[in-house]
Every structure is written in structure tokens, then in C-alpha cells.
Design a protein around this motif. Structure first.
Motif, mmCIF file in Angstrom:
data_model
loop_
_atom_site.group_PDB
_atom_site.id
_atom_site.type_symbol
_atom_site.label_atom_id
_atom_site.label_comp_id
_atom_site.label_asym_id
_atom_site.label_seq_id
_atom_site.Cartn_x
_atom_site.Cartn_y
_atom_site.Cartn_z
ATOM 1 N N MET A 126 0.827 -1.205 0.000
ATOM 2 C CA MET A 126 0.000 0.000 0.000
ATOM 3 C C MET A 126 0.866 1.262 0.000
ATOM 4 O O MET A 126 0.512 2.260 -0.634
ATOM 5 C CB MET A 126 -0.948 -0.004 1.204
ATOM 6 C CG MET A 126 -1.958 -1.152 1.221
ATOM 7 S SD MET A 126 -2.896 -1.339 -0.334
ATOM 8 C CE MET A 126 -3.692 0.268 -0.467
ATOM 9 N N ARG A 127 1.994 1.216 0.699
ATOM 10 C CA ARG A 127 2.904 2.369 0.692
ATOM 11 C C ARG A 127 3.523 2.545 -0.693
ATOM 12 O O ARG A 127 3.658 3.676 -1.177
ATOM 13 C CB ARG A 127 3.997 2.158 1.744
ATOM 14 C CG ARG A 127 4.954 3.335 1.886
ATOM 15 C CD ARG A 127 4.268 4.575 2.385
ATOM 16 N NE ARG A 127 5.210 5.682 2.553
ATOM 17 C CZ ARG A 127 4.892 6.956 2.414
ATOM 18 N NH1 ARG A 127 3.658 7.298 2.091
ATOM 19 N NH2 ARG A 127 5.792 7.903 2.589
ATOM 20 N N PHE A 128 3.888 1.443 -1.319
ATOM 21 C CA PHE A 128 4.398 1.486 -2.686
ATOM 22 C C PHE A 128 3.353 2.113 -3.611
ATOM 23 O O PHE A 128 3.668 3.001 -4.422
ATOM 24 C CB PHE A 128 4.733 0.062 -3.147
ATOM 25 C CG PHE A 128 5.418 -0.022 -4.495
ATOM 26 C CD1 PHE A 128 6.790 -0.214 -4.584
ATOM 27 C CD2 PHE A 128 4.686 0.067 -5.687
ATOM 28 C CE1 PHE A 128 7.425 -0.313 -5.823
ATOM 29 C CE2 PHE A 128 5.308 -0.027 -6.923
ATOM 30 C CZ PHE A 128 6.673 -0.217 -6.992
ATOM 31 N N TYR A 129 2.116 1.659 -3.509
ATOM 32 C CA TYR A 129 1.012 2.219 -4.304
ATOM 33 C C TYR A 129 0.942 3.747 -4.138
ATOM 34 O O TYR A 129 0.849 4.491 -5.120
ATOM 35 C CB TYR A 129 -0.315 1.625 -3.837
ATOM 36 C CG TYR A 129 -0.754 0.343 -4.490
ATOM 37 C CD1 TYR A 129 -0.078 -0.246 -5.549
ATOM 38 C CD2 TYR A 129 -1.911 -0.301 -4.037
ATOM 39 C CE1 TYR A 129 -0.523 -1.425 -6.124
ATOM 40 C CE2 TYR A 129 -2.369 -1.479 -4.616
ATOM 41 C CZ TYR A 129 -1.672 -2.029 -5.660
ATOM 42 O OH TYR A 129 -2.126 -3.187 -6.236
ATOM 43 N N ASP A 130 0.950 4.197 -2.883
ATOM 44 C CA ASP A 130 0.769 5.626 -2.616
ATOM 45 C C ASP A 130 1.922 6.455 -3.183
ATOM 46 O O ASP A 130 1.701 7.506 -3.806
ATOM 47 C CB ASP A 130 0.658 5.869 -1.110
ATOM 48 C CG ASP A 130 -0.657 5.357 -0.534
ATOM 49 O OD1 ASP A 130 -1.605 5.137 -1.313
ATOM 50 O OD2 ASP A 130 -0.728 5.157 0.696
ATOM 51 N N LEU A 131 3.157 5.987 -2.986
ATOM 52 C CA LEU A 131 4.312 6.727 -3.498
ATOM 53 C C LEU A 131 4.341 6.705 -5.024
ATOM 54 O O LEU A 131 4.728 7.696 -5.659
ATOM 55 C CB LEU A 131 5.604 6.136 -2.935
ATOM 56 C CG LEU A 131 5.842 6.342 -1.435
ATOM 57 C CD1 LEU A 131 7.070 5.570 -0.980
ATOM 58 C CD2 LEU A 131 5.997 7.827 -1.105
ATOM 59 N N PHE A 132 3.921 5.600 -5.606
ATOM 60 C CA PHE A 132 3.878 5.507 -7.066
ATOM 61 C C PHE A 132 2.863 6.501 -7.630
ATOM 62 O O PHE A 132 3.151 7.191 -8.623
ATOM 63 C CB PHE A 132 3.522 4.082 -7.487
ATOM 64 C CG PHE A 132 3.530 3.874 -8.981
ATOM 65 C CD1 PHE A 132 4.712 3.655 -9.669
ATOM 66 C CD2 PHE A 132 2.341 3.915 -9.707
ATOM 67 C CE1 PHE A 132 4.720 3.475 -11.048
ATOM 68 C CE2 PHE A 132 2.339 3.738 -11.085
ATOM 69 C CZ PHE A 132 3.535 3.519 -11.759
ATOM 70 N N LEU A 133 1.704 6.604 -7.033
ATOM 71 C CA LEU A 133 0.700 7.556 -7.515
ATOM 72 C C LEU A 133 1.187 8.996 -7.361
ATOM 73 O O LEU A 133 0.967 9.829 -8.251
ATOM 74 C CB LEU A 133 -0.620 7.358 -6.767
ATOM 75 C CG LEU A 133 -1.786 8.245 -7.202
ATOM 76 C CD1 LEU A 133 -2.035 8.164 -8.704
ATOM 77 C CD2 LEU A 133 -3.052 7.883 -6.425
ATOM 78 N N ASP A 134 1.880 9.279 -6.264
ATOM 79 C CA ASP A 134 2.457 10.616 -6.101
ATOM 80 C C ASP A 134 3.428 10.925 -7.243
ATOM 81 O O ASP A 134 3.434 12.042 -7.783
ATOM 82 C CB ASP A 134 3.210 10.720 -4.767
ATOM 83 C CG ASP A 134 2.281 10.742 -3.564
ATOM 84 O OD1 ASP A 134 1.073 10.969 -3.744
ATOM 85 O OD2 ASP A 134 2.778 10.514 -2.442
ATOM 86 N N LEU A 135 4.233 9.942 -7.607
ATOM 87 C CA LEU A 135 5.179 10.114 -8.710
ATOM 88 C C LEU A 135 4.447 10.366 -10.018
ATOM 89 O O LEU A 135 4.829 11.254 -10.802
ATOM 90 C CB LEU A 135 6.067 8.873 -8.838
ATOM 91 C CG LEU A 135 7.017 8.814 -10.039
ATOM 92 C CD1 LEU A 135 8.026 9.962 -9.987
ATOM 93 C CD2 LEU A 135 7.734 7.479 -10.087
#
Length: 257
Positions: A126-135
């Protein structure tokens, strides 16, 4: 107008798929670009033939964890640049992405984390998901058009898996995982398969232990998403569920150049 055919495939082991006729399949299909996930091979384990296939430039990013992760890209078209990192602090150690700059768009070949193993791995996912969307948001704000492909490890809607009810509490179909895909779409990214097949019940993954493919008890967890600026350039989107060799099958799109 020339077009570009891009395929994405979680091969569940590059050496395994190589022994199952991968080269013959690739040279017969001849996509312009092929993105692979979960190659499960160190640099010295990659078959030499795959590093010099006629007509293709190949790139490999082996996983740091032995026998796990890793991505690869085969391309007929030269890239302006290529990165083996998403630049996400603490999340590049598993070699989950290749980013290819084709000039008028960025292509992200990504093997998203699986959250089934533990609460810690679900939190990591979920943290990966969130950081990826921010990118993605930052790049779109900079004016870049984007194509995202790979194994997202989540089925979005009930139509995207054969047995939604029994899997509602299983990672891969949890409410918070599905909500992230909602957010990705709300942020302007398009699920290309649904653009052309809004009601299509086709899957890209089947559990091998239960011989689920024989019964077509599958999941659609492999995707192509494009940013809104790419919408009119996407000419088709498809799932090649007649291609065997992995517990996943290839998915693809055709875009106008």
C-alpha cells in the motif's frame, strides 16, 4: 499514422519461460515493445540468447532477492533514456521497475508488490502504491504523457475475477487495494482494457496449484493504464489468454505514434 504494439507479461521465471518456447513466441508475435515482470533471475542466470535477439534491444533489472522479483524490457524502438529505478525512497531495493522514455511518452514496466504473505507485506504494497501515484501526479503535472503496464497484483472490480465473494478478505481484492485503483483512475489514468471491453470477463492470471486455468477461474490483475493525454492514441487493448507458459498471460495495447 504508424502505431506501436506494446505487450506486458508476468512470466513467473525467465529461465522457466525460456524453456517453454519463449523466443519462438516472441519472434512470431514481434511486438514493438515487450515488458516482463517477475523474471526471477540474477544477471548470470539470464540466457545469453535473450540478450541478442534479432531486432530487439534488451534490458534486464534482476531482483535483489534470489529467485524473486525483477523486470525486463525488449524494444525495437530506441529509447531516449532508460532508468532501473522509480526513485522511491526505500522501495527500489526489490528491482520492480524499468522506466523507458520514448520522447512523447514515458513507459513504466512495473511489478507491483504482492500483499498476501503478511500484514507487513500488505503495508509495504500500500505504501508502494501511494508513493507511485504521487510520482505519476508529479510527472503529469510536468506535462508528461504516461503508459503504465505490469502486474498490479489487484483485481479492480467484481467483473475482474471469477469468484469475487470468496476473495473479499484476500489480498488482491481487499477494499483498500481496489480503492487505490479507483484513486489512480480519479487522478486521470485510464484502464485501457475497459475502454474497449467495458463488460468483458477475461482474466490474465490463474492459480497453478488448483489448475484454475483449465476451469478459467481467474483474475485480471495485469493492466495497461494511460494518462488522459494518451486517450485518443490508444487504438486497441487486449488480453492474449491463448498464450501459455506462465500462471499469467500477456496483455497489450496498440497506440498511435
Amino acid at each position: 499514422m504508424p502505431s506501436m504494439r506494446i505487450l506486458s507479461w508476468n512470466v513467473n521465471g525467465l529461465r522457466a519461460i525460456y524453456k517453454k518456447g519463449f523466443v519462438d513466441w516472441l519472434l512470431k508475435d514481434r511486438p514493438d515493445v515487450l515488458c516482463l515482470q517477475e523474471i526471477k533471475a540474477t544477471e548470470d542466470q539470464i540466457p545469453k540468447e535473450l540478450k541478442g535477439l534479432p531486432g530487439y534491444i534488451s534490458f534486464f533489472s534482476p531482483g535483489a532477492r534470489k529467485g524473486r522479483d525483477g523486470v525486463a524490457l525488449f524494444t525495437k524502438i530506441k529509447t531516449l533514456s532508460l532508468e532501473y529505478s522509480l526513485g522511491l525512497p526505500g522501495f527500489d531495493d526489490e528491482q520492480r521497475a524499468i522506466v523507458a522514455d520514448y520522447g512523447d511518452f514515458l513507459l513504466f514496466d512495473v511489478y507491483f508488490p504482492n500483499g498476501k504473505a503478511s500484514k507487513e507485506r500488505l503495508s509495504y504494497k500500500m505504501r508502494f502504491y501511494d508513493l507511485f501515484l504521487d510520482l505519476m501526479d508529479r510527472l503529469v503535472a510536468e506535462g508528461r504523457d504516461i503508459v503504465i503496464c505490469g502486474d498490479v497484483n489487484t483485481a479492480h472490480k467484481e467483473i475482474d475475477l471469477a469468484r469475487p465473494k470468496p476473495n473479499e478478505k484476500i489480498s488482491g481484492f481487499l477494499p483498500e487495494e481496489r480503492a487505490w485503483i479507483d484513486r489512480l483512475i480519479e487522478h486521470g489514468f485510464l484502464d485501457t482494457f475497459r475502454l474497449f471491453h467495458p463488460e468483458g470477463e477475461k482474466y490474465s492470471f490463474w492459480d497453478m496449484k488448483t489448475r484454475a486455468r483449465e476451469r478459467n477461474v481467474g483474475w485480471r490483475i495485469d493492466y495497461f493504464f494511460v494518462s488522459l493525454g494518451m486517450r485518443d492514441r490508444v487504438k486497441s487493448a487486449f488480453i492474449l489468454d491463448d498464450v501459455y507458459g506462465s500462471d499469467h498471460c500477456p496483455v497489450g495495447i496498440e497506440i498511435e505514434l
